[in-house]
Design a protein around this motif. Sequence first.
Motif, PDB file in Angstrom:
ATOM      1  N   ASN A  64      29.699  15.524  13.652  1.00 36.64           N
ATOM      2  CA  ASN A  64      30.109  16.368  12.564  1.00 36.64           C
ATOM      3  C   ASN A  64      29.541  15.460  11.452  1.00 36.64           C
ATOM      4  O   ASN A  64      28.615  16.004  10.452  1.00 36.64           O
ATOM      5  N   TRP A  65      29.880  14.356  11.404  1.00 36.60           N
ATOM      6  CA  TRP A  65      29.414  13.415  10.319  1.00 36.60           C
ATOM      7  C   TRP A  65      27.712  13.501  10.117  1.00 36.60           C
ATOM      8  O   TRP A  65      27.155  13.672   8.946  1.00 36.60           O
ATOM      9  N   LEU A  66      26.981  13.404  11.306  1.00 33.37           N
ATOM     10  CA  LEU A  66      25.624  13.255  11.333  1.00 33.37           C
ATOM     11  C   LEU A  66      25.205  14.851  10.866  1.00 33.37           C
ATOM     12  O   LEU A  66      24.385  14.872  10.146  1.00 33.37           O
ATOM     13  N   HIS A  67      25.945  15.776  11.267  1.00 30.01           N
ATOM     14  CA  HIS A  67      25.479  17.115  10.582  1.00 30.01           C
ATOM     15  C   HIS A  67      25.390  17.166   9.332  1.00 30.01           C
ATOM     16  O   HIS A  67      24.613  17.598   8.609  1.00 30.01           O
ATOM     17  N   ASN A  68      26.662  16.766   8.696  1.00 29.93           N
ATOM     18  CA  ASN A  68      26.896  16.535   7.239  1.00 29.93           C
ATOM     19  C   ASN A  68      25.803  15.898   6.503  1.00 29.93           C
ATOM     20  O   ASN A  68      25.325  16.101   5.570  1.00 29.93           O
ATOM     21  N   LEU A  69      25.497  14.626   6.866  1.00 39.25           N
ATOM     22  CA  LEU A  69      24.301  13.836   6.503  1.00 39.25           C
ATOM     23  C   LEU A  69      23.009  14.378   6.610  1.00 39.25           C
ATOM     24  O   LEU A  69      22.282  14.201   5.646  1.00 39.25           O
ATOM     25  N   GLU A  70      22.890  15.150   7.263  1.00 40.90           N
ATOM     26  CA  GLU A  70      21.444  15.884   7.808  1.00 40.90           C
ATOM     27  C   GLU A  70      21.557  16.956   6.426  1.00 40.90           C
ATOM     28  O   GLU A  70      20.333  16.968   5.726  1.00 40.90           O
ATOM     29  N   ASP A  71      22.608  17.762   6.053  1.00 39.78           N
ATOM     30  CA  ASP A  71      22.519  18.499   4.957  1.00 39.78           C
ATOM     31  C   ASP A  71      22.297  17.678   3.602  1.00 39.78           C
ATOM     32  O   ASP A  71      21.496  18.112   2.833  1.00 39.78           O
ATOM     33  N   VAL A  72      22.688  16.525   3.444  1.00 38.57           N
ATOM     34  CA  VAL A  72      22.621  15.712   2.374  1.00 38.57           C
ATOM     35  C   VAL A  72      21.356  15.189   2.164  1.00 38.57           C
ATOM     36  O   VAL A  72      20.513  15.388   1.055  1.00 38.57           O
ATOM     37  N   SER A  73      20.655  14.886   3.309  1.00 38.95           N
ATOM     38  CA  SER A  73      19.183  14.350   3.488  1.00 38.95           C
ATOM     39  C   SER A  73      18.366  15.481   3.068  1.00 38.95           C
ATOM     40  O   SER A  73      17.278  15.318   2.391  1.00 38.95           O
ATOM     41  N   TYR A  74      18.525  16.596   3.298  1.00 38.81           N
ATOM     42  CA  TYR A  74      17.774  18.088   2.900  1.00 38.81           C
ATOM     43  C   TYR A  74      17.917  18.258   1.439  1.00 38.81           C
ATOM     44  O   TYR A  74      16.629  18.411   0.755  1.00 38.81           O
ATOM     45  N   GLY A  75      18.862  17.772   0.730  1.00 38.79           N
ATOM     46  CA  GLY A  75      19.129  18.004  -0.544  1.00 38.79           C
ATOM     47  C   GLY A  75      18.417  16.918  -1.260  1.00 38.79           C
ATOM     48  O   GLY A  75      17.727  17.264  -2.107  1.00 38.79           O
ATOM     49  N   ILE A  76      18.496  15.815  -0.895  1.00 38.56           N
ATOM     50  CA  ILE A  76      17.771  14.571  -1.157  1.00 38.56           C
ATOM     51  C   ILE A  76      16.188  14.979  -1.136  1.00 38.56           C
ATOM     52  O   ILE A  76      15.252  14.441  -2.188  1.00 38.56           O
ATOM     53  N   ASN A  77      15.752  15.363  -0.434  1.00 38.16           N
ATOM     54  CA  ASN A  77      14.469  15.937   0.256  1.00 38.16           C
ATOM     55  C   ASN A  77      14.003  16.696  -0.983  1.00 38.16           C
ATOM     56  O   ASN A  77      12.820  16.491  -1.509  1.00 38.16           O
ATOM     57  N   ASP A  78      14.870  17.735  -1.188  1.00 36.91           N
ATOM     58  CA  ASP A  78      14.559  18.676  -2.420  1.00 36.91           C
ATOM     59  C   ASP A  78      14.399  18.017  -3.653  1.00 36.91           C
ATOM     60  O   ASP A  78      13.345  18.263  -4.297  1.00 36.91           O
ATOM     61  N   VAL A  79      14.996  17.112  -4.058  1.00 39.09           N
ATOM     62  CA  VAL A  79      15.005  16.465  -5.285  1.00 39.09           C
ATOM     63  C   VAL A  79      13.734  15.454  -5.417  1.00 39.09           C
ATOM     64  O   VAL A  79      13.036  15.725  -6.284  1.00 39.09           O
ATOM     65  N   LEU A  80      13.306  14.887  -4.439  1.00 39.84           N
ATOM     66  CA  LEU A  80      12.319  14.014  -4.209  1.00 39.84           C
ATOM     67  C   LEU A  80      11.006  14.893  -4.324  1.00 39.84           C
ATOM     68  O   LEU A  80      10.051  14.643  -5.173  1.00 39.84           O
ATOM     69  N   ASP A  81      10.981  16.311  -3.784  1.00 37.05           N
ATOM     70  CA  ASP A  81      10.222  17.242  -4.020  1.00 37.05           C
ATOM     71  C   ASP A  81       9.925  17.572  -5.370  1.00 37.05           C
ATOM     72  O   ASP A  81       8.521  17.722  -5.951  1.00 37.05           O
ATOM     73  N   GLU A  82      10.816  18.088  -6.137  1.00 33.12           N
ATOM     74  CA  GLU A  82      11.088  18.186  -7.549  1.00 33.12           C
ATOM     75  C   GLU A  82      10.531  16.987  -8.426  1.00 33.12           C
ATOM     76  O   GLU A  82       9.461  17.391  -9.157  1.00 33.12           O
ATOM     77  N   TRP A  83      10.864  15.864  -8.168  1.00 33.77           N
ATOM     78  CA  TRP A  83      10.238  14.718  -8.546  1.00 33.77           C
ATOM     79  C   TRP A  83       8.679  14.489  -8.633  1.00 33.77           C
ATOM     80  O   TRP A  83       8.164  14.309  -9.495  1.00 33.77           O
ATOM     81  N   ASN A  84       8.184  14.766  -7.432  1.00 35.39           N
ATOM     82  CA  ASN A  84       7.032  14.398  -6.976  1.00 35.39           C
ATOM     83  C   ASN A  84       6.174  15.831  -7.835  1.00 35.39           C
ATOM     84  O   ASN A  84       4.962  15.629  -8.543  1.00 35.39           O
ATOM     85  N   THR A  85       6.611  16.819  -7.993  1.00 32.03           N
ATOM     86  CA  THR A  85       5.960  17.969  -8.523  1.00 32.03           C
ATOM     87  C   THR A  85       5.987  17.757 -10.102  1.00 32.03           C
ATOM     88  O   THR A  85       4.803  18.060 -10.735  1.00 32.03           O
ATOM     89  N   GLU A  86       7.048  17.189 -10.571  1.00 30.34           N
ATOM     90  CA  GLU A  86       7.096  16.854 -12.117  1.00 30.34           C
ATOM     91  C   GLU A  86       5.969  15.727 -12.234  1.00 30.34           C
ATOM     92  O   GLU A  86       5.340  15.889 -13.281  1.00 30.34           O
ATOM     93  N   ILE A  87       5.593  14.531 -11.444  1.00 31.89           N
ATOM     94  CA  ILE A  87       4.556  13.586 -11.694  1.00 31.89           C
ATOM     95  C   ILE A  87       3.336  14.382 -11.727  1.00 31.89           C
ATOM     96  O   ILE A  87       2.573  14.183 -12.642  1.00 31.89           O
ATOM     97  N   LEU A  88       3.104  15.287 -10.788  1.00 32.20           N
ATOM     98  CA  LEU A  88       1.823  16.057 -10.616  1.00 32.20           C
ATOM     99  C   LEU A  88       1.652  16.852 -11.782  1.00 32.20           C
ATOM    100  O   LEU A  88       0.551  16.952 -12.388  1.00 32.20           O
ATOM    101  N   LYS A  89       2.709  17.580 -12.348  1.00 36.06           N
ATOM    102  CA  LYS A  89       2.539  18.384 -13.384  1.00 36.06           C
ATOM    103  C   LYS A  89       2.255  17.546 -14.700  1.00 36.06           C
ATOM    104  O   LYS A  89       1.181  18.022 -15.528  1.00 36.06           O
ATOM    105  N   HIS A  90       2.868  16.368 -14.886  1.00 38.44           N
ATOM    106  CA  HIS A  90       2.541  15.400 -15.896  1.00 38.44           C
ATOM    107  C   HIS A  90       1.116  15.147 -16.050  1.00 38.44           C
ATOM    108  O   HIS A  90       0.389  14.896 -16.736  1.00 38.44           O
ATOM    109  N   GLN A  91       0.497  14.733 -14.619  1.00 32.12           N
ATOM    110  CA  GLN A  91      -0.888  14.102 -14.280  1.00 32.12           C
ATOM    111  C   GLN A  91      -1.768  15.233 -14.887  1.00 32.12           C
ATOM    112  O   GLN A  91      -2.800  15.062 -15.635  1.00 32.12           O
ATOM    113  N   PHE A  92      -1.555  16.747 -14.309  1.00 35.63           N
ATOM    114  CA  PHE A  92      -2.308  17.801 -14.821  1.00 35.63           C
ATOM    115  C   PHE A  92      -2.338  17.856 -16.362  1.00 35.63           C
ATOM    116  O   PHE A  92      -3.649  18.093 -16.873  1.00 35.63           O
TER     117      PHE A  92
END
Length: 108
Positions: A64-92
């Motif tokens: 159960n702990w690993l399942h919850n951690l997996e959910d959190v890691s997906y959230g972190i992944n989303d934040v990193l994707d947004e961060w990467n998008t902002e960097i690309l937007k700034h470059q453009f």
Amino acid sequence: MAEAMVSVLLEQLASITRKQIEEEVSLVVNVDQEVENLIFHLNAVKAVLQDAEERQVHEANVRNWLHNLEDVSYGINDVLDEWNTEILKHQFEKQEKEAFTKRKDSLQ
């Protein structure tokens, strides 16, 4: 599986750091230190996950702990994707501004 997610997150952090340094984008004060701190902690989490992956077969609470951690890691992944998008937007936007300035200068 959770260990694989942490590995992916580490790769994304490294990629973002490289892009930030290459473009000298300053989205957050002390971003380099924060990224290093995240990488350090994610490496620690990765070591714990290696043990937990083996224990989950016999222990439901670890599963159960690993399942919850997996959910959190997906959230972190989303934040990193947004961060990467902002960097690309700034470059453009920077490239557009430079191109506009060049066109404006050539007309004068």
